[in-house]
Design a protein around this motif. Structure first.
Motif, PDB file in Angstrom:
ATOM      1  N   ARG A   7       0.846  -1.189   0.000  1.00 55.86           N
ATOM      2  CA  ARG A   7       0.000   0.000   0.000  1.00 55.86           C
ATOM      3  C   ARG A   7       0.878   1.235   0.000  1.00 55.86           C
ATOM      4  NH1 ARG A   7      -4.901   1.800   0.486  1.00 55.86           N
ATOM      5  NH2 ARG A   7      -5.263   3.752   1.563  1.00 55.86           N
ATOM      6  N   ASP A   9       1.563   4.549   1.241  1.00 58.68           N
ATOM      7  CA  ASP A   9       1.242   5.435   2.357  1.00 58.68           C
ATOM      8  C   ASP A   9       2.524   6.123   2.807  1.00 58.68           C
ATOM      9  OD1 ASP A   9      -1.554   5.549   3.285  1.00 58.68           O
ATOM     10  OD2 ASP A   9      -1.348   3.369   3.318  1.00 58.68           O
ATOM     11  N   ALA A  12       3.230   6.612   6.510  1.00 56.06           N
ATOM     12  CA  ALA A  12       3.284   5.459   7.413  1.00 56.06           C
ATOM     13  C   ALA A  12       4.613   5.451   8.167  1.00 56.06           C
ATOM     14  CB  ALA A  12       3.126   4.160   6.630  1.00 56.06           C
ATOM     15  N   PRO A  48       2.247  -1.029   5.525  1.00 54.21           N
ATOM     16  CA  PRO A  48       0.897  -0.861   4.988  1.00 54.21           C
ATOM     17  C   PRO A  48       0.595  -1.884   3.894  1.00 54.21           C
ATOM     18  CG  PRO A  48       1.944   1.266   5.245  1.00 54.21           C
ATOM     19  CD  PRO A  48       3.005   0.232   5.498  1.00 54.21           C
ATOM     20  N   ASN A  50      -2.903  -3.559   1.272  1.00 53.50           N
ATOM     21  CA  ASN A  50      -4.282  -3.710   0.822  1.00 53.50           C
ATOM     22  C   ASN A  50      -4.539  -5.203   0.786  1.00 53.50           C
ATOM     23  OD1 ASN A  50      -4.733  -0.935   0.285  1.00 53.50           O
ATOM     24  ND2 ASN A  50      -3.642  -1.123  -1.634  1.00 53.50           N
ATOM     25  N   ARG A  63      -7.845  -2.126   4.264  1.00 50.95           N
ATOM     26  CA  ARG A  63      -6.718  -1.196   4.151  1.00 50.95           C
ATOM     27  C   ARG A  63      -6.034  -1.061   5.498  1.00 50.95           C
ATOM     28  NH1 ARG A  63     -10.951   0.719   1.711  1.00 50.95           N
ATOM     29  NH2 ARG A  63     -11.711   1.745   3.559  1.00 50.95           N
ATOM     30  N   TRP A  64      -4.745  -1.325   5.535  1.00 52.13           N
ATOM     31  CA  TRP A  64      -3.926  -1.046   6.716  1.00 52.13           C
ATOM     32  C   TRP A  64      -2.940   0.027   6.285  1.00 52.13           C
ATOM     33  CZ3 TRP A  64      -3.309  -0.732  11.607  1.00 52.13           C
ATOM     34  CH2 TRP A  64      -2.052  -0.630  12.177  1.00 52.13           C
ATOM     35  N   ASP A  65      -3.023   1.226   6.895  1.00 50.77           N
ATOM     36  CA  ASP A  65      -2.150   2.335   6.496  1.00 50.77           C
ATOM     37  C   ASP A  65      -0.970   2.525   7.441  1.00 50.77           C
ATOM     38  OD1 ASP A  65      -3.196   3.565   8.765  1.00 50.77           O
ATOM     39  OD2 ASP A  65      -4.294   5.107   7.651  1.00 50.77           O
ATOM     40  N   HIS A  84      -2.541   2.247  -4.363  1.00 53.94           N
ATOM     41  CA  HIS A  84      -3.392   3.348  -3.880  1.00 53.94           C
ATOM     42  C   HIS A  84      -4.660   2.858  -3.205  1.00 53.94           C
ATOM     43  CE1 HIS A  84      -0.712   6.105  -5.606  1.00 53.94           C
ATOM     44  NE2 HIS A  84      -1.339   6.438  -6.690  1.00 53.94           N
TER      45      HIS A  84
END
Length: 190
Positions: A7, A9, A12, A48, A50, A63-65, A84
């Motif tokens: 992901r 981020d 993060a 992070p 998805n 979602r883990w950001d 994204h």
């Protein structure tokens, strides 16, 4: 079926290599348990990601950001996922350029017998990355990024689950997703 992706981020936290864990175990656990059980994981030890979990009756996008976990049910239909997130057409030029192409293509037939093209028709043509250019942010296949030469597409999977529970899974192990390299994966539980 379950799939986990990196992901994007930038905010993060950077994890200490001493505590960081690899994410590959998460999607395996999702399949084994029949769903994502966030309470089973100390997510603060993971970068992070998805996560998609889909069955013949439901699909969920997580979602883990790096700080918060959120999840949403995915509606039936064609969706696009990248670093994204899912269907982030405002945030991702790639998603905005490619989702309409996949929506306009002939829909996959997960029940089709035979080769990949029998089931996926024009999708394998869309995924053909033999002409991918380094640093092309809108490419569906990433050939490389000058600042990160080891970043890029290494393989692809096409997975469809029909309402009757039939699963079609095809895999391409080539970085350019050569259309002749697609192979059907046996999903039977013998």
């Amino acid at each position: 079926v379950a799939c986990i992706l990196n992901r994007l981020d930038p905010d993060a936290p950077t994890l200490d290599p001493e505590v960081r864990l690899t994410r590959w175990r998460i999607h395996i656990d999702v399949v084994v348990r029949g769903g994502f059980k966030p309470e089973a994981w100390d997510l603060t030890r993971y970068d992070p990601f998805n996560l998609i979990h889909a069955s013949r009756t439901t699909a969920t996008f997580w979602r883990w950001d790096g700080a918060a976990l959120t999840g949403d049910v995915i509606s039936a239909g064609t969706h696009i996922v990248s670093s994204h997130g899912i269907d982030q057409l405002e945030a991702s030029d790639r998603q905005r350029d490619w989702l309409p192409r996949f929506e306009a293509a002939i829909a996959p037939d997960p029940g089709a017998d035979g080769g990949t093209n029998d089931a996926w028709d024009s999708w394998t043509t869309l995924l053909d990355g033999r002409s991918a250019q380094v640093d092309d942010p809108s490419a569906i296949v990433i050939a490389g990024v000058s600042q990160h030469p080891n970043f890029g597409t290494v393989s692809a999977s096409l997975v469809a689950i029909a309402r009757d529970g039939h699963v079609r899974y095809d895999f391409n192990p080539t970085p350019d997703l050569d259309p002749d390299a697609w192979r059907r994966v046996d999903t039977s539980l013998n």
